[in-house]
Design a protein around this motif. Structure first.
Motif, short mmCIF file in Angstrom:
data_model
loop_
_atom_site.label_atom_id
_atom_site.label_comp_id
_atom_site.label_asym_id
_atom_site.label_seq_id
_atom_site.Cartn_x
_atom_site.Cartn_y
_atom_site.Cartn_z
N HIS A 62 -7.76 7.59 1.39
CA HIS A 62 -7.77 6.11 0.95
C HIS A 62 -7.02 4.90 2.07
CE1 HIS A 62 -8.15 2.74 -2.32
NE2 HIS A 62 -9.62 2.65 -2.19
N PHE A 63 -5.65 5.64 1.25
CA PHE A 63 -4.73 4.50 2.40
C PHE A 63 -4.83 4.70 3.63
CE2 PHE A 63 -0.42 4.96 4.43
CZ PHE A 63 -0.06 4.42 4.20
N LEU A 92 0.40 -1.05 0.34
CA LEU A 92 -0.19 0.00 0.40
C LEU A 92 0.99 1.05 0.07
CD1 LEU A 92 -2.24 -1.33 2.43
CD2 LEU A 92 -3.11 -0.56 0.61
N ILE A 93 0.92 2.02 -1.07
CA ILE A 93 0.73 3.35 -0.99
C ILE A 93 0.32 4.64 -0.89
CG2 ILE A 93 2.82 4.55 -2.24
CD1 ILE A 93 4.18 1.93 -3.65
N LYS A 94 0.50 5.74 -0.60
CA LYS A 94 -0.37 6.38 0.13
C LYS A 94 -0.09 7.55 -1.15
CE LYS A 94 -1.44 9.48 3.04
NZ LYS A 94 -3.56 9.82 2.73
N GLY A 95 -1.75 7.57 -1.55
CA GLY A 95 -2.00 8.33 -2.36
C GLY A 95 -2.04 10.18 -1.86
N SER A 96 -3.25 10.75 -2.45
CA SER A 96 -3.29 12.07 -1.93
C SER A 96 -5.31 12.16 -1.21
CB SER A 96 -3.31 13.40 -3.28
OG SER A 96 -4.20 12.57 -4.42
N THR A 97 -5.38 10.77 -0.98
CA THR A 97 -6.38 11.06 -0.84
C THR A 97 -6.30 10.42 0.86
OG1 THR A 97 -7.59 9.00 -0.88
CG2 THR A 97 -7.80 10.83 -2.53
N ILE A 112 -7.53 1.43 4.18
CA ILE A 112 -7.37 0.27 4.02
C ILE A 112 -5.82 0.10 4.73
CG2 ILE A 112 -6.46 -1.44 1.64
CD1 ILE A 112 -7.23 0.54 -0.44
C1 LIG Z 1 -3.36 3.10 -0.98
C2 LIG Z 1 -3.79 4.84 -1.70
O1 LIG Z 1 -5.24 4.09 -1.41
C3 LIG Z 1 -3.69 5.04 -3.15
O2 LIG Z 1 -2.80 4.51 -3.59
C4 LIG Z 1 -4.73 6.00 -3.14
O3 LIG Z 1 -4.14 6.75 -3.64
P1 LIG Z 1 -5.80 8.48 -3.75
O4 LIG Z 1 -5.84 8.79 -2.25
O5 LIG Z 1 -4.45 8.92 -4.16
O6 LIG Z 1 -6.65 7.83 -4.72
#
Ligand SMILES: CC(=O)[C@@H](O)COP(=O)(O)O
Ligand SMILES: Nc1c(NC[C@H](O)[C@H](O)[C@H](O)CO)[nH]c(=O)[nH]c1=O
Length: 164
Positions: free
Chosen positions: A98-99, A91-96, A102
């Motif tokens: 979501h990370f 799992l790699i942090k994005g910009s929301t 999960i």
């Molecule tokens: C692990 C994630 O949740 C992820 O890469 C999602 O990216 P985003 O938060 O930019 O939608």
């Protein structure tokens, strides 16, 4: 000298009678492949027979907990029970957010699965802020960190044999 890592093993473990399931997510392919190879390498070093290392995939890390349960139940139904499962995800942090969601839900469900299934379910999920952190933990950056998949293979054999 880094202090992180599994440390010296406390006794010899023999995985020759074990059947181990590796269930990996397909997100972040290159990093996943390296982690899976690391886990397999360590299982073989602990004498797990190649034919007793069963590899399956799910789409993403979110699918790992339920996928592990289905994987375990299918193997049991076929009369080839798994002695441990190594779910592997990156799992790699994005910009929301979501990370965070999960990481949290998957971690808790994998922990619960240990108790529900009664076999070791290893925590083979990297939860990284950057891609570079994940690459380093998969042993993909020369001289940085070791491949954490190896730790997961060793943990699976130890946990499947230690108290039996
Ligand atoms: C692990 C994630 O949740 C992820 O890469 C999602 O990216 P985003 O938060 O930019 O939608
Ligand atoms: N962003 C990452 C994901 N996302 C996908 C989810 O895990 C899941 O497959 C989807 O939401 C469908 O239920 N998965 C990873 O393993 N790694 C990521 O960085």
């Amino acid at each position: 000298m880094a202090v992180k890592g599994l440390g010296a093993i406390d006794q010899e473990y023999d995985g020759s009678k074990l059947r181990i399931g590796i269930l990996h997510a397909r997100w972040n392919k290159e990093i996943i492949e390296s982690l899976v190879e690391g886990a397999k390498k360590k299982l073989l070093e602990f004498n797990v027979k190649p034919e007793n290392i069963v590899v399956e995939t799910v789409p993403g890390s979110f699918e790992l907990p339920y996928g592990s349960k289905l994987f375990y139940e299918k193997a049991a139904k076929e009369g080839k029970p798994l002695d441990a499962i190594i779910p592997i995800g990156v799992l790699i942090k994005g910009s929301t957010m979501h990370f965070e969601y999960i990481c949290d839900s998957v971690t808790h469900q994998l922990m619960k699965l240990n108790f529900e299934l009664g076999v070791p379910v290893i925590f083979g999920v990297l939860t990284c802020i950057t891609e570079e952190q994940a690459q380093a933990r998969a042993g993909l950056i020369e001289g940085k960190m070791h491949n954490h998949g190896e730790d997961w293979g060793a943990a699976a054999v130890e946990m499947a044999t230690k108290f039996n």
